[in-house]
Design a protein around this motif. Structure first.
Motif, PDB file in Angstrom:
ATOM      1  N   THR A 129       0.836  -1.203   0.000  1.00 14.53           N
ATOM      2  CA  THR A 129       0.000   0.000   0.000  1.00 14.53           C
ATOM      3  C   THR A 129       0.867   1.247   0.000  1.00 14.53           C
ATOM      4  OG1 THR A 129      -1.755  -1.164   1.210  1.00 14.53           O
ATOM      5  CG2 THR A 129      -1.822   1.232   1.231  1.00 14.53           C
ATOM      6  N   GLU A 130       1.911   1.241   0.824  1.00 17.45           N
ATOM      7  CA  GLU A 130       2.813   2.390   0.868  1.00 17.45           C
ATOM      8  C   GLU A 130       3.530   2.570  -0.468  1.00 17.45           C
ATOM      9  OE1 GLU A 130       6.364   4.195   3.731  1.00 17.45           O
ATOM     10  OE2 GLU A 130       5.243   2.399   4.314  1.00 17.45           O
ATOM     11  N   ALA A 131       3.930   1.456  -1.100  1.00 16.48           N
ATOM     12  CA  ALA A 131       4.614   1.552  -2.393  1.00 16.48           C
ATOM     13  C   ALA A 131       3.685   2.128  -3.459  1.00 16.48           C
ATOM     14  CB  ALA A 131       5.124   0.177  -2.813  1.00 16.48           C
ATOM     15  N   LEU A 132       2.417   1.699  -3.451  1.00 16.62           N
ATOM     16  CA  LEU A 132       1.450   2.245  -4.406  1.00 16.62           C
ATOM     17  C   LEU A 132       1.264   3.745  -4.212  1.00 16.62           C
ATOM     18  CD1 LEU A 132      -1.411  -0.421  -4.595  1.00 16.62           C
ATOM     19  CD2 LEU A 132      -0.059   0.431  -6.503  1.00 16.62           C
ATOM     20  N   LEU A 133       1.154   4.159  -2.966  1.00 11.33           N
ATOM     21  CA  LEU A 133       0.929   5.576  -2.703  1.00 11.33           C
ATOM     22  C   LEU A 133       2.165   6.406  -3.043  1.00 11.33           C
ATOM     23  CD1 LEU A 133      -1.100   5.359   0.611  1.00 11.33           C
ATOM     24  CD2 LEU A 133      -1.923   5.588  -1.715  1.00 11.33           C
ATOM     25  N   GLU A 134       3.358   5.844  -2.851  1.00 10.50           N
ATOM     26  CA  GLU A 134       4.572   6.567  -3.251  1.00 10.50           C
ATOM     27  C   GLU A 134       4.629   6.720  -4.763  1.00 10.50           C
ATOM     28  OE1 GLU A 134       6.835   8.160  -1.498  1.00 10.50           O
ATOM     29  OE2 GLU A 134       5.699   7.718   0.312  1.00 10.50           O
TER      30      GLU A 134
ATOM     31  N   LEU B 274       2.854  -6.158  -8.196  1.00  8.14           N
ATOM     32  CA  LEU B 274       1.577  -6.785  -7.867  1.00  8.14           C
ATOM     33  C   LEU B 274       0.857  -7.187  -9.145  1.00  8.14           C
ATOM     34  CD1 LEU B 274       0.306  -4.250  -5.171  1.00  8.14           C
ATOM     35  CD2 LEU B 274       1.064  -6.591  -4.719  1.00  8.14           C
ATOM     36  N   ASP B 275      -0.061  -8.149  -9.033  1.00  9.72           N
ATOM     37  CA  ASP B 275      -0.958  -8.383 -10.156  1.00  9.72           C
ATOM     38  C   ASP B 275      -2.035  -7.299 -10.153  1.00  9.72           C
ATOM     39  OD1 ASP B 275      -3.524  -9.470  -8.754  1.00  9.72           O
ATOM     40  OD2 ASP B 275      -1.910 -10.701  -7.918  1.00  9.72           O
ATOM     41  N   GLU B 276      -2.724  -7.140 -11.258  1.00  8.50           N
ATOM     42  CA  GLU B 276      -3.657  -6.019 -11.411  1.00  8.50           C
ATOM     43  C   GLU B 276      -4.821  -6.111 -10.422  1.00  8.50           C
ATOM     44  OE1 GLU B 276      -4.887  -5.235 -15.411  1.00  8.50           O
ATOM     45  OE2 GLU B 276      -2.866  -5.540 -16.223  1.00  8.50           O
ATOM     46  N   GLN B 277      -5.299  -7.324 -10.119  1.00  6.66           N
ATOM     47  CA  GLN B 277      -6.430  -7.449  -9.199  1.00  6.66           C
ATOM     48  C   GLN B 277      -6.028  -7.031  -7.784  1.00  6.66           C
ATOM     49  OE1 GLN B 277      -9.287  -8.165 -10.629  1.00  6.66           O
ATOM     50  NE2 GLN B 277     -10.434  -7.814  -8.748  1.00  6.66           N
ATOM     51  N   ALA B 278      -4.835  -7.424  -7.346  1.00  7.56           N
ATOM     52  CA  ALA B 278      -4.374  -7.026  -6.013  1.00  7.56           C
ATOM     53  C   ALA B 278      -4.119  -5.519  -5.958  1.00  7.56           C
ATOM     54  CB  ALA B 278      -3.104  -7.791  -5.648  1.00  7.56           C
ATOM     55  N   ALA B 279      -3.557  -4.960  -7.045  1.00  8.90           N
ATOM     56  CA  ALA B 279      -3.338  -3.513  -7.077  1.00  8.90           C
ATOM     57  C   ALA B 279      -4.669  -2.769  -7.036  1.00  8.90           C
ATOM     58  CB  ALA B 279      -2.554  -3.131  -8.331  1.00  8.90           C
ATOM     59  N   ALA B 280      -5.673  -3.277  -7.756  1.00 11.68           N
ATOM     60  CA  ALA B 280      -6.992  -2.636  -7.732  1.00 11.68           C
ATOM     61  C   ALA B 280      -7.588  -2.679  -6.328  1.00 11.68           C
ATOM     62  CB  ALA B 280      -7.925  -3.335  -8.724  1.00 11.68           C
ATOM     63  N   LEU B 281      -7.438  -3.816  -5.638  1.00  2.54           N
ATOM     64  CA  LEU B 281      -7.964  -3.925  -4.272  1.00  2.54           C
ATOM     65  C   LEU B 281      -7.299  -2.909  -3.350  1.00  2.54           C
ATOM     66  CD1 LEU B 281      -9.535  -5.341  -1.993  1.00  2.54           C
ATOM     67  CD2 LEU B 281      -7.653  -6.996  -1.845  1.00  2.54           C
ATOM     68  N   LEU B 282      -5.972  -2.805  -3.393  1.00  2.00           N
ATOM     69  CA  LEU B 282      -5.276  -1.889  -2.495  1.00  2.00           C
ATOM     70  C   LEU B 282      -5.579  -0.431  -2.834  1.00  2.00           C
ATOM     71  CD1 LEU B 282      -1.807  -3.616  -2.015  1.00  2.00           C
ATOM     72  CD2 LEU B 282      -3.873  -3.790  -0.619  1.00  2.00           C
ATOM     73  N   LEU B 283      -5.751  -0.115  -4.114  1.00  2.00           N
ATOM     74  CA  LEU B 283      -6.115   1.252  -4.483  1.00  2.00           C
ATOM     75  C   LEU B 283      -7.503   1.606  -3.971  1.00  2.00           C
ATOM     76  CD1 LEU B 283      -4.740   1.418  -8.134  1.00  2.00           C
ATOM     77  CD2 LEU B 283      -3.965   2.792  -6.201  1.00  2.00           C
ATOM     78  N   GLU B 284      -8.447   0.681  -4.099  1.00  4.65           N
ATOM     79  CA  GLU B 284      -9.805   0.932  -3.614  1.00  4.65           C
ATOM     80  C   GLU B 284      -9.811   1.081  -2.096  1.00  4.65           C
ATOM     81  OE1 GLU B 284     -12.590   1.467  -5.069  1.00  4.65           O
ATOM     82  OE2 GLU B 284     -12.571   0.629  -7.088  1.00  4.65           O
TER      83      GLU B 284
ATOM     84  N   LEU C  96      -9.775   5.373 -12.598  1.00  2.00           N
ATOM     85  CA  LEU C  96      -8.446   5.407 -13.193  1.00  2.00           C
ATOM     86  C   LEU C  96      -8.420   4.561 -14.452  1.00  2.00           C
ATOM     87  CD1 LEU C  96      -6.157   5.030 -10.042  1.00  2.00           C
ATOM     88  CD2 LEU C  96      -7.181   7.090 -11.019  1.00  2.00           C
ATOM     89  N   GLY C  97      -7.578   4.962 -15.396  1.00  2.83           N
ATOM     90  CA  GLY C  97      -7.462   4.235 -16.646  1.00  2.83           C
ATOM     91  C   GLY C  97      -6.793   2.886 -16.470  1.00  2.83           C
ATOM     92  N   VAL C  98      -7.020   2.000 -17.445  1.00  8.86           N
ATOM     93  CA  VAL C  98      -6.433   0.663 -17.403  1.00  8.86           C
ATOM     94  C   VAL C  98      -4.915   0.750 -17.468  1.00  8.86           C
ATOM     95  CG1 VAL C  98      -6.301  -1.547 -18.607  1.00  8.86           C
ATOM     96  CG2 VAL C  98      -8.497  -0.346 -18.432  1.00  8.86           C
ATOM     97  N   ARG C  99      -4.393   1.684 -18.277  1.00 14.47           N
ATOM     98  CA  ARG C  99      -2.936   1.811 -18.391  1.00 14.47           C
ATOM     99  C   ARG C  99      -2.304   2.269 -17.087  1.00 14.47           C
ATOM    100  NH1 ARG C  99      -2.032   5.341 -23.698  1.00 14.47           N
ATOM    101  NH2 ARG C  99      -4.054   6.178 -23.073  1.00 14.47           N
ATOM    102  N   ASP C 100      -2.997   3.164 -16.366  1.00 13.16           N
ATOM    103  CA  ASP C 100      -2.447   3.605 -15.083  1.00 13.16           C
ATOM    104  C   ASP C 100      -2.453   2.475 -14.064  1.00 13.16           C
ATOM    105  OD1 ASP C 100      -1.773   6.509 -15.256  1.00 13.16           O
ATOM    106  OD2 ASP C 100      -3.832   6.614 -15.958  1.00 13.16           O
ATOM    107  N   LEU C 101      -3.506   1.648 -14.073  1.00 16.25           N
ATOM    108  CA  LEU C 101      -3.529   0.496 -13.165  1.00 16.25           C
ATOM    109  C   LEU C 101      -2.386  -0.455 -13.479  1.00 16.25           C
ATOM    110  CD1 LEU C 101      -4.844  -1.225 -10.973  1.00 16.25           C
ATOM    111  CD2 LEU C 101      -6.351  -2.178 -12.736  1.00 16.25           C
ATOM    112  N   ARG C 102      -2.155  -0.699 -14.756  1.00 14.13           N
ATOM    113  CA  ARG C 102      -1.057  -1.599 -15.135  1.00 14.13           C
ATOM    114  C   ARG C 102       0.295  -1.005 -14.740  1.00 14.13           C
ATOM    115  NH1 ARG C 102      -3.357  -3.043 -21.193  1.00 14.13           N
ATOM    116  NH2 ARG C 102      -4.987  -4.507 -20.505  1.00 14.13           N
ATOM    117  N   ARG C 103       0.439   0.312 -14.921  1.00 19.46           N
ATOM    118  CA  ARG C 103       1.700   0.964 -14.542  1.00 19.46           C
ATOM    119  C   ARG C 103       1.964   0.816 -13.057  1.00 19.46           C
ATOM    120  NH1 ARG C 103       2.542   5.872 -12.239  1.00 19.46           N
ATOM    121  NH2 ARG C 103       0.397   6.566 -12.627  1.00 19.46           N
ATOM    122  N   LEU C 104       0.943   1.065 -12.237  1.00 15.91           N
ATOM    123  CA  LEU C 104       1.118   0.979 -10.791  1.00 15.91           C
ATOM    124  C   LEU C 104       1.373  -0.458 -10.356  1.00 15.91           C
ATOM    125  CD1 LEU C 104      -1.737   3.432  -9.769  1.00 15.91           C
ATOM    126  CD2 LEU C 104       0.706   3.809  -9.478  1.00 15.91           C
ATOM    127  N   ALA C 105       0.663  -1.414 -10.983  1.00 16.50           N
ATOM    128  CA  ALA C 105       0.868  -2.818 -10.628  1.00 16.50           C
ATOM    129  C   ALA C 105       2.283  -3.268 -10.985  1.00 16.50           C
ATOM    130  CB  ALA C 105      -0.171  -3.687 -11.330  1.00 16.50           C
TER     131      ALA C 105
END
Length: 823
Positions: free
Chosen positions: A288-293, A322-332, A308-317
């Motif tokens: 979570t901290e890494a995503l926010l940084e 992280l995989d995209e589903q886990a990144a989406a969960l932590l962002l939400e 958020l766009g699909v490309r931004d989710l992929r970039r953050l993941a």
């Protein structure tokens, strides 16, 4: 029936009536004017449906037994009749369990009356038309089928003569529901050489094809009923008598289970489950901290459609591993916790035409300063209460558009209730029990079949998210996860008892879940180990102060129980830019390191510090000065900084039309080490400020079920009962001395004395098509009045037209407080 139910309610003692209102809290929103209004509301479709949603499978079947044993003449049944049907199967339940289920139905006012003359409240048959999955009696479907069912011997012979494919259809329909859709042409006579004799692929809830269905209809074992769409010719229904005959081996109600299905999976070792979950909580906080940084370094633009766009989710993941589903969960969850928020884009619109960005809020700094357990608790509590279904991210909405992170399409008001139901199942098992997903779904289906039906995918998502967040470990609910759920439920109960928040919370400091998790996590460390290759090993989770220092002076290389960082020229220069001096860095390494500081690190710090500040930046736009004329000549000739449009003012001074901040950034990017200075020539060494979104409130303050009506404590409900009794006494007194209520006052309609009088006025207005003033209480509890012309009255609602706006309005009858004819 409403009069009989009202009389029954009047005869109840105040304590029993208050207990009813406590069991069905929706009956007091708003407070009924009298007992008649309470009786009408208790039979409304919405209220009855809520009461049924909380019943387990066994209690629902006992209610169906009461429905199946009703006397057609007066609609009553008896406890003995219910017992006889419930115990008619090969594995009968204990009579005490049946009576306990009947008592629960009575406590919820779904059944009422003495043992020998039980009645069901209105609305049950409308909500659930097929009791115990059985169809309607043959007399209500078809006279010829009724004649067949009236001859038991002939009915048995007809069943025995059914072909195997037709018998398979009957068995599926007998298990319930008793209806199936029939495709167009399925009941026509087959053409020669066709394959109509093939058995159907699906009849129960699907389609039926070929001669088996036609054979059953021709022999009166199935009845064609109205309905059908989407290419189907109609529906077929299995008569009740045929269904009961087919259930002769299992009993008329089917298999009865008085207790939930047992969990046969091997339980985990409690310490192992807690350790696995605790390790995952560390990962959750770190990710979570890494995503926010990452969002702080490069905020994500908000799409015009939201989220958020699909490309931004992929970039953050990708950046956080992280995989995209886990990144989406932590962002939400981070957004629900209040750690991220939207800010307006500076200048023109950004990518995708967006005018907002998502970035960390000011609350992120406070969150990061807490302990690991405190940070996890805030995240997990927000997950429990957020009305977002993260599993929908990546799917398509009704308009065939992808559902993105933080978009409105992923909003689901029932998501908190689903999480509470799944975790409640795990919490009710023995500690460290690790049921399989199918076992959890079976338990949910027994505990609340009406709520769990059709929500299997959402419940699977809850189990996966709980494992990702560390609420469960090795498939079992952790000890601190159990405490977190108990604390959230207790907090909800306290809020219901103190809706205005006037009562101070008795507990101080961290909650029990935080303390339990703290005991499982390794203790935070305030030191590190510096090695000869300039790597820094932190033997445990760093305390907040140490983590802040490492963020400045070193580059992270690996994370985990023991994290590894590396000190580089760039990281030392970053520390000097942030305001550290060479002496400060030497002191920090001596103080924090448990190993001798390598000589190479000392040389690196001194060498970088010696070059640091050789260039001074001011504003002219901005100027660049140095005592080293050769260095200035090198900068002036460097093509990498041509964008600054530098020009020489003196042998030791260059100027640019751009601001000092841009000059600093470009020079550092080109490999130089300038420092800023103020008007007096003194060096200005500051840590750059990070942009933050405005602070947001975490959703963890919400109730676990935002759709649930708050439950009032018993003393307050007794006061509500007294108010209803007073209103009922006034209504009966008005009936004994009726007074005509006509006209209106400037403040609106004069309320009639009782709910029944208001209904009488509305019924008269429907017949006469007359204008009527309607007083009502809206969903927020505010009173209002409206002049309308009633169109229809039924099913618990008044539908009326406002002639001024020409709009059709719908009023719930239990919310209407007044009705006055316009004269």
């Amino acid at each position: 029936m409403s009069t009989s139910l009202a009389d029954h309610l009047r005869a109840l003692p105040d304590e029993s009536l208050a207990a009813l209102l406590q069991a069905r809290p929706d009956l007091v929103v708003p407070v009924p004017t009298d007992v008649a209004a309470l009786a009408i509301r208790a039979q409304s479709r919405v209220s009855v449906s809520r009461a049924l949603d909380g019943l387990d499978q066994f209690t629902l079947l006992i209610m169906d037994a009461a429905r199946l044993t009703r006397d057609p003449a007066d609609g009553t049944t008896s406890v003995d009749g219910v017992l006889a049907m419930a115990t008619a199967g090969p594995h009968p339940p204990a009579p005490a369990a049946v009576r306990a289920a009947v008592d629960r139905l009575r406590a919820l006012l779904l059944l009422y009356g003495p043992d020998h003359q039980l009645r069901l409240v209105g609305g049950v048959d409308e909500i659930s038309p097929y009791p115990a999955g059985l169809g309607r009696p043959a007399t209500e479907l078809d006279p010829r089928t009724a004649a067949l069912c009236a001859d038991p011997a002939k009915l048995r012979r007809t069943l025995l003569s059914a072909p195997p494919s037709a018998r398979a259809i009957l068995d599926r329909l007998a298990a319930g529901p008793p209806v199936g859709s029939v495709p167009a042409g399925a009941l026509r006579a087959p053409a020669v050489g066709t394959d109509d004799d093939l058995p159907p692929d699906d009849t129960n809830g699907g389609t039926a094809t070929g001669s088996p269905v036609r054979w059953l209809v021709d022999h009166r074992l199935l009845v064609r009923v109205a309905g059908g769409k989407g290419g189907t010719a109609g529906m077929v229904e299995l008569p009740r008598e045929v269904g009961l005959l087919l259930r002769r081996d299992t009993g008329p109600l089917g298999p009865l289970r008085t207790s939930p299905p047992a969990v046969v999976s091997t339980p985990r070792e409690p310490k192992a489950a807690d350790s696995a979950g605790a390790g995952q909580t560390m990962e959750v906080v770190r990710h979570t901290e890494a995503l926010l940084e990452q969002l702080a370094a490069e905020p994500a633009p908000v799409l015009r459609s939201g989220g958020l766009g699909v490309r931004d989710l992929r970039r953050l993941a990708r950046a956080t591993g992280l995989d995209e589903q886990a990144a989406a969960l932590l962002l939400e969850v981070a957004y629900a916790t209040g750690l991220t928020g939207e800010v307006e884009l500076p200048g023109s619109a950004g990518r995708y035409g967006a005018d907002q960005q998502v970035m960390p809020t000011a609350g992120y700094e406070m969150w990061r300063a807490g302990s690991l357990a405190q940070r996890w608790e805030q995240v997990a509590r927000a997950w429990l209460t957020m009305t977002r279904q993260v599993g929908l991210v990546g799917q398509r909405d009704d308009r065939d558009r992808p559902i993105t992170v933080l978009s409105a399409e992923a909003e689901r008001a029932g998501a908190p209730a689903a999480r509470r139901a799944v975790l409640g199942v795990l919490a009710d098992l023995e500690p460290a029990s690790a049921p399989t997903i199918d076992e959890v779904l079976a338990l949910l289906d027994w505990r609340a079949p009406r709520r769990s039906r059709g929500r299997e995918a959402a419940h699977r998502e809850v189990l996966a998210e709980a494992a990702t967040l560390g609420v469960t470990g090795l498939g079992a609910l952790t000890s601190y996860g159990r405490l977190l759920l108990a604390e959230a439920t207790a907090s909800e109960d306290r809020d219901a008892d103190d809706p205005l928040g006037l009562r101070a919370d008795a507990e101080d400091g961290a909650g029990t879940a935080v303390r339990a998790l703290d005991a499982l996590l390794p203790a935070p460390v305030d030191h590190f180990l510096v090695q000869a290759d300039l790597t820094v090993v932190v033997p445990g989770p760093p305390e907040p102060a140490l983590a802040a220092e490492l963020e400045v002076i070193a580059e992270p290389e690996s994370a985990g129980g023991a994290s590894v960082h590396r000190i580089t020229t760039a990281s030392v220069r970053r520390a000097l830019d942030a305001g550290y001096s060479a002496d400060d860095l030497h002191d920090l390494f001596r103080r924090r390191s448990r190993t001798p500081v390598p000589q190479g690190l000392t040389y690196l710090v001194d060498d970088v510090a010696r070059k640091h500040g050789g260039l001074r930046v001011g504003s002219a736009g901005a100027y660049l000065r140095s005592d080293d004329e050769a260095l200035l000549a090198e900068v002036l000739a460097d093509r990498r900084v041509e964008a600054l449009a530098l020009r020489r003012l003196a042998p030791t001074v260059l100027v640019t039309p751009y601001q000092a901040g841009r000059m600093l950034a470009l020079l550092r990017e080109a490999g130089y080490a300038p420092v800023a200075e103020d008007a007096t020539g003194s060096a200005v060494l500051t840590r750059p400020k990070a942009r933050r979104a405005p602070a947001r409130v975490s959703v963890a303050t919400r109730a676990l079920d935002p759709l649930a009506t708050p439950r009032l404590p018993l003393p307050r409900l007794l006061g509500v009962v007294e108010q209803i009794r007073r209103g009922d006494a006034a209504a009966r007194a008005a009936r004994r001395a009726p007074a005509a209520v006509r006209g209106r006052t400037p403040a609106g309609p004069t309320p009639v004395t009782g709910h029944s009088e208001a209904l009488a006025v509305l019924q008269q207005a429907v017949r006469d098509k007359a204008l009527v003033w309607v007083g009502y209480v809206d969903a927020h509890g505010a009173t209002a009045s409206r002049l309308v012309r009633p169109v229809s009255l039924g099913a618990g609602y008044l539908r009326a037209e406002d002639e001024r706006t020409e709009m059709l309005h719908t009023f719930a009858l239990h919310r209407i407080t007044a009705a006055v004819l316009e004269r």
